[in-house]
Design an enzyme around this catalytic site. Structure first.
Site, PDB file in Angstrom:
ATOM      1  N   ARG A  83      -3.093   3.494   4.001  1.00 42.04           N
ATOM      2  CA  ARG A  83      -2.907   2.430   3.015  1.00 42.04           C
ATOM      3  C   ARG A  83      -2.417   1.140   3.654  1.00 42.04           C
ATOM      4  O   ARG A  83      -2.023   0.207   2.951  1.00 42.04           O
ATOM      5  CB  ARG A  83      -1.910   2.876   1.940  1.00 42.04           C
ATOM      6  CG  ARG A  83      -2.505   3.824   0.909  1.00 42.04           C
ATOM      7  CD  ARG A  83      -1.464   4.463   0.004  1.00 42.04           C
ATOM      8  NE  ARG A  83      -0.492   3.537  -0.518  1.00 42.04           N
ATOM      9  CZ  ARG A  83       0.822   3.600  -0.256  1.00 42.04           C
ATOM     10  NH1 ARG A  83       1.297   4.521   0.552  1.00 42.04           N
ATOM     11  NH2 ARG A  83       1.651   2.740  -0.790  1.00 42.04           N
ATOM     12  N   LYS A  84      -2.431   1.080   4.963  1.00 43.65           N
ATOM     13  CA  LYS A  84      -2.030  -0.157   5.655  1.00 43.65           C
ATOM     14  C   LYS A  84      -3.204  -1.132   5.648  1.00 43.65           C
ATOM     15  O   LYS A  84      -3.921  -1.301   6.633  1.00 43.65           O
ATOM     16  CB  LYS A  84      -1.568   0.161   7.077  1.00 43.65           C
ATOM     17  CG  LYS A  84      -0.274   0.962   7.114  1.00 43.65           C
ATOM     18  CD  LYS A  84       0.166   1.276   8.536  1.00 43.65           C
ATOM     19  CE  LYS A  84       1.454   2.087   8.543  1.00 43.65           C
ATOM     20  NZ  LYS A  84       1.883   2.444   9.919  1.00 43.65           N
ATOM     21  N   THR A  85      -3.383  -1.735   4.492  1.00 42.21           N
ATOM     22  CA  THR A  85      -4.467  -2.696   4.283  1.00 42.21           C
ATOM     23  C   THR A  85      -3.884  -4.007   3.797  1.00 42.21           C
ATOM     24  O   THR A  85      -2.740  -4.061   3.336  1.00 42.21           O
ATOM     25  CB  THR A  85      -5.456  -2.168   3.223  1.00 42.21           C
ATOM     26  OG1 THR A  85      -4.748  -1.908   2.001  1.00 42.21           O
ATOM     27  CG2 THR A  85      -6.130  -0.881   3.683  1.00 42.21           C
TER      28      THR A  85
END
Length: 273
Positions: free
Chosen positions: A125-127
């Site tokens: 989820r590191k977006t």
């Protein structure tokens, strides 16, 4: 598709502001242009770029498709339309392709590094805010599988969550009665003792976070002997240099945020005929 149309339209509005100043003074007639790749890599973004072309009403024929490998000098697409439209769309059109292709290229490198191993490659989820769907789409094109798209996909208990929980077994029993019957529960563990506790408490997935490959091998052995239904994920600062050593351990999946947040855009340009 509706969300993509909205995303593309907002990107056009962002760049055009109150209106492209070239629009009213642009030459009349139709013009042709090409989009040329200036790097080697994997193409992505075609799905979005085509919608932009339809939205802005110019002709666009792609010679390469999502997932195709690119060489420096390749012609990716041929465009035709009014000069005002082509030029007002140019930067947004290229940004979509360059950004997505950079992520797809990075994902492809990771996928190639663990080719031959029975292990899934996951993103995280590191977006960038508001770009998750777009960036995770590009990650899939490159060969990765999406981990959670959001907090509603899976109940994951990370170290910060665990600090708020007194009795993990009771918490999981309560959670099972509240979340969807098909939703899995994943627990982040940093030690072998935490893994045993989480498995005994009823976890479906164990994330082996920041463990060394030798530690994870012990976890895999314990899982195989006692909790064969539990899935194992290796995570935590895994990069291209180390990912194969994790894939060898016998885990079911390896995740890395750097597939997306460390990707470098490919360089494309638009040239008029």
């Amino acid at each position: 598709m509706i969300n993509i149309k909205k995303f593309v339209k907002n990107a056009i509005i962002e760049d055009n502001g109150r209106g492209d100043l070239f629009f009213d003074v642009a030459p009349k007639g139709r013009f042709k242009a090409q989009v040329i790749c200036k790097d080697d890599g994997v193409l992505a973004g075609v799905k979005y770029a085509r919608i932009l072309a339809r939205t802005e009403k110019f002709d666009c024929k792609f010679l390469k498709l999502d997932g195709d490998r690119l060489k420096k000098g390749d012609v990716i697409a041929k465009l035709e339309g009014k000069a005002s439209i082509l030029l007002s769309s140019e930067r947004t059109f290229l940004n979509l392709l360059q950004h997505a292709s950079g992520i797809a290229t990075q994902a492809s490198k990771y996928a190639q590094a663990i080719e031959g191993y029975d292990v899934a490659l996951l993103d995280t989820r590191k977006t960038r805010p508001q770009l998750r769907d777009f960036e995770k789409y590009a990650s899939r094109v490159g060969g990765a599988i999406n981990h959670r798209l959001g907090l509603d996909d899976c109940l994951m208990l990370k170290d910060t969550h665990l600090k708020t929980i007194d009795n993990l077994s009771e918490f999981i029993k309560k959670a099972r009665k509240r979340i969807s019957w098909v939703t899995k529960i994943e627990i982040e563990c940093e030690t072998f003792e935490q893994v045993k506790h989480a498995m005994e408490a009823g976890a479906d997935i164990i994330m082996c976070d920041n463990m060394k490959p030798t530690q994870i091998e012990d976890v895999v052995k314990y899982r195989d002997e006692n909790f064969t239904h539990v899935l194992l994920e290796a995570s935590g600062n895994i990069n291209l240099d180390t990912i194969e050593s994790y894939a060898k351990t016998g885990v079911d999946a390896v995740s890395s945020g750097s597939i997306i947040h460390q990707a470098t855009w490919l360089d494309f340009s638009m040239k008029f005929d």
